[in-house]
Structures are given as C-alpha cells and as structure tokens.
Design a protein around this motif. Sequence first.
Motif, PDB file in Angstrom:
ATOM      1  N   LEU A   1       0.825  -1.211   0.000  1.00  0.00           N
ATOM      2  CA  LEU A   1       0.000   0.000   0.000  1.00  0.00           C
ATOM      3  C   LEU A   1       0.858   1.258   0.000  1.00  0.00           C
ATOM      4  CD1 LEU A   1      -2.813  -1.124   2.465  1.00  0.00           C
ATOM      5  CD2 LEU A   1      -2.960  -0.899  -0.021  1.00  0.00           C
TER       6      LEU A   1
ATOM      7  N   THR B   1      -6.365   3.589   0.904  1.00  0.00           N
ATOM      8  CA  THR B   1      -5.910   2.460   1.725  1.00  0.00           C
ATOM      9  C   THR B   1      -7.071   1.794   2.428  1.00  0.00           C
ATOM     10  OG1 THR B   1      -3.801   3.604   2.071  1.00  0.00           O
ATOM     11  CG2 THR B   1      -4.327   1.805   3.570  1.00  0.00           C
TER      12      THR B   1
ATOM     13  N   SER C   1      -8.981  -0.526  -0.029  1.00  0.00           N
ATOM     14  CA  SER C   1      -8.152  -1.301  -0.967  1.00  0.00           C
ATOM     15  C   SER C   1      -8.550  -2.772  -0.949  1.00  0.00           C
ATOM     16  CB  SER C   1      -6.674  -1.151  -0.609  1.00  0.00           C
ATOM     17  OG  SER C   1      -6.434  -1.599   0.709  1.00  0.00           O
TER      18      SER C   1
END
Length: 341
Positions: free
Chosen positions: A213, A274, A277
């Motif tokens: 990430l 994030t 995700s």
Amino acid sequence: MAAEGARALMTIAKAPSSSGVADGPTSDSPARKKSNASGGRRRLGGLLLASPPIIVVAIFVGFPILVAMSYSFGHIGGLNKTIATIARGQHTVDNWYQVTLGAYQDVFTDERFRRDLGVTVVITLLCTVIVVALAWVIALYLRTAPEGARFRAWVAKLLSSLAVVPMFIPVVIASWAMLTFYASDGLVRSVCAQLGFEGPIWGYTLVCIAFGLIWTHLPFATLMITSGVQGVPDSLIEAARDSGAGLLTIVRTVIAPLTLVPTVIALTFTAIGTLGSFTVPYFTGPNAPTMLGVDMVSYFQSYNRPQQSVVMAVVVFGIAAVFGAFYVWANFRSARDAGRV
C-alpha cells in the motif's frame, strides 16, 4: 399651512443635492433591478455549468449508495429484489417506513469483523503517516538541493523519478512482485541465505500489505506535496534564512502553512484509498486477519451474505467520510484565509 409646509419638505427631499453628486440607485430603481437580474443570471449560468458532473455523481454514486443503505436496513424491494432473492441470513421489514438493525448486529457482534476492522484502521493510519512523511522528505530534499552541488542535484532528480515509478506499474503486477520478493523463497531470503543467516518471511503477512500500500500510494502523495513545496516563494524562505531561522523553523513556520492544502489532499486520498483497498490485501495478505475490502468481497461472493457485506461497506464509507470532512475543512480554511469566502 401645515399641508403646504409638508409639501415643501417633500419637494426639498426629492430635489437633487446641491453638491452635484447623484445619489446611488435605490432598491427599487431600474438600475438596481437590472443589476440583480444580471447577478441572478450569472449564478444560474454557473449552476448550469456545474450541474452535469453533479448529476452524474448523484446518479451513479449517490443513488446506489442510498439503495445499498436501504438494503442494509431491511428493505428488499425495488432494485434490491434480485439480490435479496438469493441472499442468506438477511433481515427484512414489511413497510417502507420500518428499519431493522439486525444486519448491523450480526456484523458488529462478529469477532472476525471487529478484528479486521481494527487491522484496517491501524494499517490505514500507519500507511498514511508513512506515505505523507516520505513524500515530505522527498519534497524538502528537492526544494533544498543547491544548484551548484551536482551530486546532490543528481540524487534529487533520481529520487523524484523513482518516487513516481509505481504510478506506471499495475497494482496486480506490483502485488505479485512484492509477494515473490518477500516470500519464503523470494529474493530477500535467498540473499540472506547466501550471506549465512535466515531472512524474514513477509509474504502473506500484514507487513507485506503495508509495503504494497505504501508503494501504491507514494507517487500521488509525492507529486502533490512536491508541487506545493515548490510553489512556496523563494523570497519568503530567503527572508526566514536572513532572520537566522534553521531548516526546521522554516519548514514549520513558512513551508508547512503554505502547503497545508496539498498535504491534506495527499493525506485524504491516501487514507481513503488504503481504507477501501482490495487488490494488495487480497494478493499479499494472510487469510486472517485481513482488511475490510477483502472481507466485503468474501461475504458477498463466498458466504452469499450481501446484506452483511453492505453493512461493512457502510462502515468503511463512514470512516472515509471523516477523512473527507477533514479535507473539506482544510479547503474551506484556505479559501477563508484567501478571502474567497
């Protein structure tokens, strides 16, 4: 006599002033009415110009969100009828004005969800802080690199180029590369074995998710913060240096306040990206614990429990709204300081 005196006073009040300066248009004068009509047309024209993207967002984003949220509260009619026909473990209501929190109770009483929610929040905060910090370091290094120092200028250009390379690599390829790099038979372990010691195994772990990430979101944050830092006038930095301020003081009092909005944009988009995700946690992370993006897909496809999946999506949307509110606040503060509002 009194009537004649009143008429005289009214005549004097209506007469033009002796100074020769014409009074401004009154609220009911034709000029004022024309000005108000012109301003109304301009506002209407601006609204019409801004309406197409608003309508598109409302139809393709806002309306599906409302439909999904109604399904999470037990409404299985209308557009939710098809998925409700094949769903398992769902909670329903009979009338449109009723709601049920049964799906929310199922999710929040599930120990797996609470654990994965904690993992998602921790990884989101950790990755966001690391990405913004790395982007700031790169931006400051590029901003303070002297033109005469060839080696440092070369390093700065190389660093800025490498920072945006992940933007041109698909996330799926990057995830598999990250996994094979940190797997038990990957490059890190192989090099460590050649050197005579045992290296770490980060494949299929939360550490590998964090690395993936950070790799994915660093380019955008670097571009945003670098552009903001580069936009700070040289005169302000030179004035601070002439006053005896060091680098940390210049960053804290000059550069950081003027780069607030780009920093908030980078922070917000990194956190929201994030938080929701899927690809990186799915390919590089463990089966448990995992992030909510993977959980939502698992509940929807594998467990055939779309209502609980929608509840998780509502939770993620609520957390993302907190970051979005911070972004709106930063933009409003910048507009207020600039006198635009």
